[in-house]
Design an enzyme around this catalytic site. Structure first.
Site, PDB file in Angstrom:
ATOM      1  CB  CYS A  77     -18.726   6.294  -2.210  1.00 44.73           C
ATOM      2  SG  CYS A  77     -18.731   4.511  -2.309  1.00 44.73           S
TER       3      CYS A  77
ATOM      4  CG  HIS B  42     -17.007   7.265   1.783  1.00 44.08           C
ATOM      5  ND1 HIS B  42     -18.297   6.790   1.877  1.00 44.08           N
ATOM      6  CD2 HIS B  42     -16.337   6.386   0.987  1.00 44.08           C
ATOM      7  CE1 HIS B  42     -18.409   5.686   1.161  1.00 44.08           C
ATOM      8  NE2 HIS B  42     -17.237   5.417   0.618  1.00 44.08           N
TER       9      HIS B  42
ATOM     10  CG  ASN C 273     -17.886   1.928   1.269  1.00 39.56           C
ATOM     11  OD1 ASN C 273     -18.878   2.656   1.209  1.00 39.56           O
ATOM     12  ND2 ASN C 273     -16.872   2.035   0.428  1.00 39.56           N
TER      13      ASN C 273
HETATM   14  N1  ACO Z   1      -8.413 -10.983   3.081  1.00 35.16           N
HETATM   15  C1  ACO Z   1      -7.120 -11.341   3.082  1.00 35.16           C
HETATM   16  N2  ACO Z   1      -6.209 -10.847   2.219  1.00 35.16           N
HETATM   17  C2  ACO Z   1      -6.649  -9.938   1.333  1.00 35.16           C
HETATM   18  C3  ACO Z   1      -7.992  -9.504   1.280  1.00 35.16           C
HETATM   19  C4  ACO Z   1      -8.887 -10.081   2.205  1.00 35.16           C
HETATM   20  N3  ACO Z   1     -10.183  -9.738   2.239  1.00 35.16           N
HETATM   21  N4  ACO Z   1      -8.108  -8.582   0.307  1.00 35.16           N
HETATM   22  C5  ACO Z   1      -6.907  -8.434  -0.244  1.00 35.16           C
HETATM   23  N5  ACO Z   1      -6.013  -9.271   0.380  1.00 35.16           N
HETATM   24  C6  ACO Z   1      -4.591  -9.431   0.114  1.00 35.16           C
HETATM   25  C7  ACO Z   1      -4.190  -9.032  -1.289  1.00 35.16           C
HETATM   26  O1  ACO Z   1      -4.411 -10.081  -2.198  1.00 35.16           O
HETATM   27  C8  ACO Z   1      -2.733  -8.717  -1.108  1.00 35.16           C
HETATM   28  O2  ACO Z   1      -2.001  -9.915  -1.107  1.00 35.16           O
HETATM   29  P1  ACO Z   1      -0.545  -9.991  -1.799  1.00 35.16           P
HETATM   30  O3  ACO Z   1       0.293  -9.014  -0.995  1.00 35.16           O
HETATM   31  O4  ACO Z   1      -0.163 -11.422  -1.620  1.00 35.16           O
HETATM   32  O5  ACO Z   1      -0.757  -9.552  -3.197  1.00 35.16           O
HETATM   33  C9  ACO Z   1      -2.659  -8.141   0.306  1.00 35.16           C
HETATM   34  O6  ACO Z   1      -3.872  -8.584   0.971  1.00 35.16           O
HETATM   35  C10 ACO Z   1      -2.631  -6.643   0.339  1.00 35.16           C
HETATM   36  O7  ACO Z   1      -3.617  -6.150  -0.570  1.00 35.16           O
HETATM   37  P2  ACO Z   1      -3.890  -4.632  -0.726  1.00 35.16           P
HETATM   38  O8  ACO Z   1      -4.913  -4.419  -1.799  1.00 35.16           O
HETATM   39  O9  ACO Z   1      -2.579  -3.929  -0.832  1.00 35.16           O
HETATM   40  O10 ACO Z   1      -4.541  -4.320   0.709  1.00 35.16           O
HETATM   41  P3  ACO Z   1      -4.837  -2.955   1.328  1.00 35.16           P
HETATM   42  O11 ACO Z   1      -4.163  -2.837   2.610  1.00 35.16           O
HETATM   43  O12 ACO Z   1      -4.702  -1.838   0.336  1.00 35.16           O
HETATM   44  O13 ACO Z   1      -6.394  -3.089   1.653  1.00 35.16           O
HETATM   45  C11 ACO Z   1      -8.477  -2.348   0.759  1.00 35.16           C
HETATM   46  C12 ACO Z   1      -7.314  -3.320   0.595  1.00 35.16           C
HETATM   47  C13 ACO Z   1      -9.158  -2.634   2.079  1.00 35.16           C
HETATM   48  C14 ACO Z   1      -9.442  -2.570  -0.399  1.00 35.16           C
HETATM   49  C15 ACO Z   1      -7.923  -0.902   0.742  1.00 35.16           C
HETATM   50  O14 ACO Z   1      -7.067  -0.743  -0.351  1.00 35.16           O
HETATM   51  C16 ACO Z   1      -8.991   0.146   0.684  1.00 35.16           C
HETATM   52  O15 ACO Z   1      -9.677   0.380   1.657  1.00 35.16           O
HETATM   53  N6  ACO Z   1      -9.088   0.845  -0.446  1.00 35.16           N
HETATM   54  C17 ACO Z   1      -9.968   2.008  -0.571  1.00 35.16           C
HETATM   55  C18 ACO Z   1     -11.423   1.682  -0.609  1.00 35.16           C
HETATM   56  C19 ACO Z   1     -12.206   2.975  -0.731  1.00 35.16           C
HETATM   57  O16 ACO Z   1     -11.834   4.012  -0.259  1.00 35.16           O
HETATM   58  N7  ACO Z   1     -13.300   2.955  -1.391  1.00 35.16           N
HETATM   59  C20 ACO Z   1     -14.045   4.209  -1.492  1.00 35.16           C
HETATM   60  C21 ACO Z   1     -14.694   4.311  -2.711  1.00 35.16           C
HETATM   61  S1  ACO Z   1     -15.735   2.932  -2.956  1.00 35.16           S
HETATM   62  C22 ACO Z   1     -16.935   3.491  -3.998  1.00 35.16           C
HETATM   63  O17 ACO Z   1     -16.903   4.556  -4.537  1.00 35.16           O
HETATM   64  C23 ACO Z   1     -18.065   2.584  -4.233  1.00 35.16           C
END
Ligand code: ACO
Length: 324
Positions: A107, A245, A275
């Site tokens: 990214c 980003h 994204n």
């Molecule tokens: N729908 C519903 N629930 C979900 C989903 C979904 N789509 N995805 C995850 N959950 C659940 C998980 O299973 C977890 O459940 P649990 O508590 O029972 O275990 C709960 O939601 C919380 O999961 P987290 O992973 O802690 O959720 P978070 O708030 O961190 O959001 C996300 C996840 C959106 C992926 C976030 O962590 C994020 O944005 N991360 C960074 C992404 C990023 O910056 N990428 C940039 C680089 S990408 C690249 O280089 C190609």
């Protein structure tokens, strides 16, 4: 000098509700945890070069140019593992036999490409570069993985760089780039390379450890942005607009908070496109130009983060340019 900008999104728009039909997720979860409402997905048969050509064509038109000396394509989703996709894009744009190659910094690819393009021009033998960020992540996501499918979308954005004076609007820099290979496993496709060839049957899909990536993204983008801001002489030491980003609105706002920048001064495009990986920054720039948040003279701070891990930031004083 940045002197042209183009953007292209595949026409099919997929709202959160459509993903919730087949995945254990909901519009409410996706919107509140990421800020994404819709994304564009490439139709079957469409590859990264198809998106890149569209964006490249628009950037060249915006710059009023029909030739450049080099084409740099930032992508993690090339048409094929070999060869690079940039020569195909260059040929399809009618740019002849100019230098053309891909840059893979996931990214952060667009910012790495910006450094490469600006460096080629500074070296003196190249006077113009078409830099395209294009990705088709829908092709590498596990259809059953709700944690990645809800975030990513497909798209392409491009800029034209040319030689110019450092005091002119459109001048690029300072640029800061960084990487942390000790954490290369946080964002990865395990199979398909020389470590685990496809025929050994490994996991072919893109995987991301979201929570850890989130933390690294905030820290690294903030540090890189601060490095660049220290080297600019902008009033108050802050930009007019932060174009970070577009991975998650909570990450963008956290970076702004750490910098002491009001959240209203952040460009937000991810709500409509998700994204789009290497295309994220040029697409967000194009959206900001369209909505008149970005006009000639605006002091823009770009910041990016991606697999590798990689990150970077860059200052640009926005030039007068039109989009086509
Ligand atoms: N729908 C519903 N629930 C979900 C989903 C979904 N789509 N995805 C995850 N959950 C659940 C998980 O299973 C977890 O459940 P649990 O508590 O029972 O275990 C709960 O939601 C919380 O999961 P987290 O992973 O802690 O959720 P978070 O708030 O961190 O959001 C996300 C996840 C959106 C992926 C976030 O962590 C994020 O944005 N991360 C960074 C992404 C990023 O910056 N990428 C940039 C680089 S990408 C690249 O280089 C190609």
């Amino acid at each position: 000098m940045l002197c042209g900008l183009g953007a292209w999104l595949p026409p099919r728009i997929v709202p959160n509700s459509e993903l919730a039909d087949t995945l254990d997720t909901s519009d409410e979860w996706i919107t509140s945890r990421t800020g994404v409402r819709t994304r564009h997905i490439a139709d079957a048969g469409m590859a990264t070069s198809d998106l890149a050509v569209q964006a490249g064509e628009r950037a060249l038109k915006s710059a009023g140019m029909s030739n450049v000396d080099a084409v740099v394509l930032a992508t993690t989703t090339p048409d094929h593992p070999c060869p690079a996709t940039a020569p195909t894009v260059s040929a399809r744009l009618g740019l002849g036999t100019v230098a053309a190659f891909d840059v893979n910094a996931v990214c952060s690819g667009f910012l790495y490409g910006l450094m490469v393009g600006a460096g080629m021009i500074a070296a003196g033998d190249t006077s113009s570069v078409l830099l395209i960020g294009a990705d088709t992540y829908s092709r590498i996501l596990d259809p059953a993985d709700r944690s990645t499918r809800v975030i990513f979308g497909d798209g392409a954005g491009a800029v034209v760089l040319r030689a110019g004076d450092p005091d002119e609007p459109g001048a690029i820099g300072p640029i800061d780039l960084g990487s942390d290979g000790d954490n290369n496993n946080l964002i990865a496709i395990a199979a398909g390379g020389s470590r685990e060839p496809f025929h050994d049957g490994g996991d072919p899909y893109f995987r991301m450890r979201g929570k850890e990536v989130f933390r690294h993204a905030v820290v690294r983008m903030t540090q890189s942005a601060q490095t660049v801001l220290r080297r600019t002489e902008w009033p108050g030491g802050l930009p007019d607009l932060l174009v970070a980003h577009q991975a998650n609105v909570r990450i963008v706002h956290a970076v702004a908070d750490q910098l002491g920048l009001p959240r209203e001064q952040c460009a937000i495009h991810l709500d409509r496109v998700g994204n789009t990986a290497a295309a994220s920054l040029p697409l967000a720039l194009a959206d900001a130009v369209t909505t008149r948040r970005l006009t000639a003279g605006t002091r823009v701070l770009l910041a990016s983060f991606g697999g590798g891990l990689t990150w970077g930031a860059c200052a640009v004083r926005w030039p007068e340019l039109s989009l086509t």
